[in-house]
Design a protein around this motif. Sequence first.
Motif, short mmCIF file in Angstrom:
data_model
loop_
_atom_site.label_atom_id
_atom_site.label_comp_id
_atom_site.label_asym_id
_atom_site.label_seq_id
_atom_site.Cartn_x
_atom_site.Cartn_y
_atom_site.Cartn_z
N VAL A 190 0.85 -1.19 0.00
CA VAL A 190 0.00 0.00 0.00
C VAL A 190 0.89 1.24 0.00
O VAL A 190 1.70 1.44 0.90
CB VAL A 190 -0.95 0.00 1.21
CG1 VAL A 190 -1.78 1.28 1.23
CG2 VAL A 190 -1.84 -1.22 1.20
N LEU A 191 0.73 2.07 -1.03
CA LEU A 191 1.50 3.31 -1.13
C LEU A 191 0.71 4.50 -0.59
O LEU A 191 1.28 5.39 0.02
CB LEU A 191 1.93 3.54 -2.58
CG LEU A 191 2.78 2.43 -3.19
CD1 LEU A 191 2.98 2.65 -4.68
CD2 LEU A 191 4.12 2.33 -2.47
N LEU A 192 -0.59 4.52 -0.83
CA LEU A 192 -1.49 5.55 -0.28
C LEU A 192 -2.84 4.91 -0.02
O LEU A 192 -3.32 4.13 -0.83
CB LEU A 192 -1.67 6.71 -1.27
CG LEU A 192 -0.47 7.61 -1.53
CD1 LEU A 192 -0.76 8.56 -2.68
CD2 LEU A 192 -0.10 8.40 -0.29
N LYS A 193 -3.46 5.26 1.11
CA LYS A 193 -4.78 4.72 1.43
C LYS A 193 -5.71 5.88 1.79
O LYS A 193 -5.47 6.57 2.78
CB LYS A 193 -4.69 3.74 2.59
CG LYS A 193 -6.00 3.09 2.92
CD LYS A 193 -5.85 2.08 4.04
CE LYS A 193 -7.19 1.45 4.34
NZ LYS A 193 -7.08 0.50 5.44
N ASP B 31 1.86 20.91 -10.29
CA ASP B 31 2.49 20.39 -9.07
C ASP B 31 2.65 18.87 -9.15
O ASP B 31 1.89 18.18 -9.83
CB ASP B 31 1.66 20.72 -7.83
CG ASP B 31 1.98 22.09 -7.26
OD1 ASP B 31 2.89 22.76 -7.77
OD2 ASP B 31 1.31 22.47 -6.28
N VAL B 32 3.64 18.38 -8.39
CA VAL B 32 3.90 16.95 -8.30
C VAL B 32 4.03 16.58 -6.83
O VAL B 32 4.68 17.28 -6.06
CB VAL B 32 5.20 16.58 -9.05
CG1 VAL B 32 5.52 15.11 -8.88
CG2 VAL B 32 5.11 16.95 -10.52
N PHE B 33 3.40 15.47 -6.44
CA PHE B 33 3.52 14.94 -5.09
C PHE B 33 4.12 13.55 -5.17
O PHE B 33 3.72 12.73 -6.01
CB PHE B 33 2.15 14.86 -4.40
CG PHE B 33 2.19 14.13 -3.09
CD1 PHE B 33 2.62 14.77 -1.95
CD2 PHE B 33 1.83 12.78 -3.01
CE1 PHE B 33 2.68 14.09 -0.73
CE2 PHE B 33 1.89 12.10 -1.81
CZ PHE B 33 2.32 12.76 -0.67
N THR B 34 5.08 13.23 -4.28
CA THR B 34 5.65 11.89 -4.22
C THR B 34 5.53 11.35 -2.80
O THR B 34 5.66 12.10 -1.83
CB THR B 34 7.14 11.88 -4.63
OG1 THR B 34 7.87 12.77 -3.79
CG2 THR B 34 7.31 12.31 -6.08
N THR B 35 5.30 10.07 -2.69
CA THR B 35 5.25 9.42 -1.38
C THR B 35 6.68 9.13 -0.91
O THR B 35 7.64 9.30 -1.66
CB THR B 35 4.47 8.09 -1.45
OG1 THR B 35 5.17 7.19 -2.31
CG2 THR B 35 3.06 8.30 -1.95
N ASP B 36 6.79 8.66 0.31
CA ASP B 36 8.08 8.18 0.81
C ASP B 36 8.47 6.91 0.06
O ASP B 36 7.61 6.19 -0.46
CB ASP B 36 7.99 7.86 2.30
CG ASP B 36 7.82 9.11 3.16
OD1 ASP B 36 8.22 10.20 2.71
OD2 ASP B 36 7.27 8.99 4.26
N TRP B 37 9.76 6.61 0.07
CA TRP B 37 10.25 5.37 -0.53
C TRP B 37 9.85 4.19 0.36
O TRP B 37 9.91 4.27 1.57
CB TRP B 37 11.77 5.39 -0.66
CG TRP B 37 12.26 6.36 -1.69
CD1 TRP B 37 12.87 7.56 -1.45
CD2 TRP B 37 12.20 6.21 -3.09
NE1 TRP B 37 13.19 8.17 -2.64
CE2 TRP B 37 12.79 7.36 -3.67
CE3 TRP B 37 11.70 5.23 -3.95
CZ2 TRP B 37 12.89 7.54 -5.04
CZ3 TRP B 37 11.81 5.43 -5.32
CH2 TRP B 37 12.39 6.56 -5.84
N VAL B 38 9.41 3.11 -0.26
CA VAL B 38 9.11 1.87 0.45
C VAL B 38 9.87 0.73 -0.21
O VAL B 38 10.13 0.76 -1.41
CB VAL B 38 7.59 1.57 0.50
CG1 VAL B 38 6.85 2.64 1.25
CG2 VAL B 38 7.03 1.41 -0.88
N PRO B 39 10.25 -0.30 0.55
CA PRO B 39 10.98 -1.42 -0.04
C PRO B 39 10.12 -2.23 -1.00
O PRO B 39 8.91 -2.38 -0.78
CB PRO B 39 11.40 -2.27 1.16
CG PRO B 39 10.84 -1.63 2.37
CD PRO B 39 10.09 -0.41 1.98
#
Length: 117
Positions: A5-8, A18-26
């Motif tokens: 799950v990257l975003l819930k 504009d651009v939004f990025t999530t945190d890095w996940v393995p």
Amino acid sequence: MGPIVLLKNFTFALDDTDVFTTDWVPFPSEHQNATLHVHLQTLTPGNPAIGAQFSLATSYDTVEAEQVGATVAMTAPGVGNAAISANLGPMVRAVITNGESNAIWGTVSIWLQPKSE
């Protein structure tokens, strides 16, 4: 392996371009294929020309990143998918881009399903 799950139920608000990025996940190294799933619950204003664009970035070191797979462009609530079959690194993150010339906002869930083939 289950989904990553990257975003819930994430509410975003992006000004034009504009651009939004999530945190890095393995991402598990034993998988080289995956499917990016995007569930857009709301998007305002309605009926945009380009809408919100959702993609996946990958990296080996979090300094340099590259987009993998196709971009999922959505102009209305719904579900979109993108198959990824190459170039997946050990870390991934979701990227949301506003392709409009005005602000957009909405609610989205994004997850990545690793595949063994």
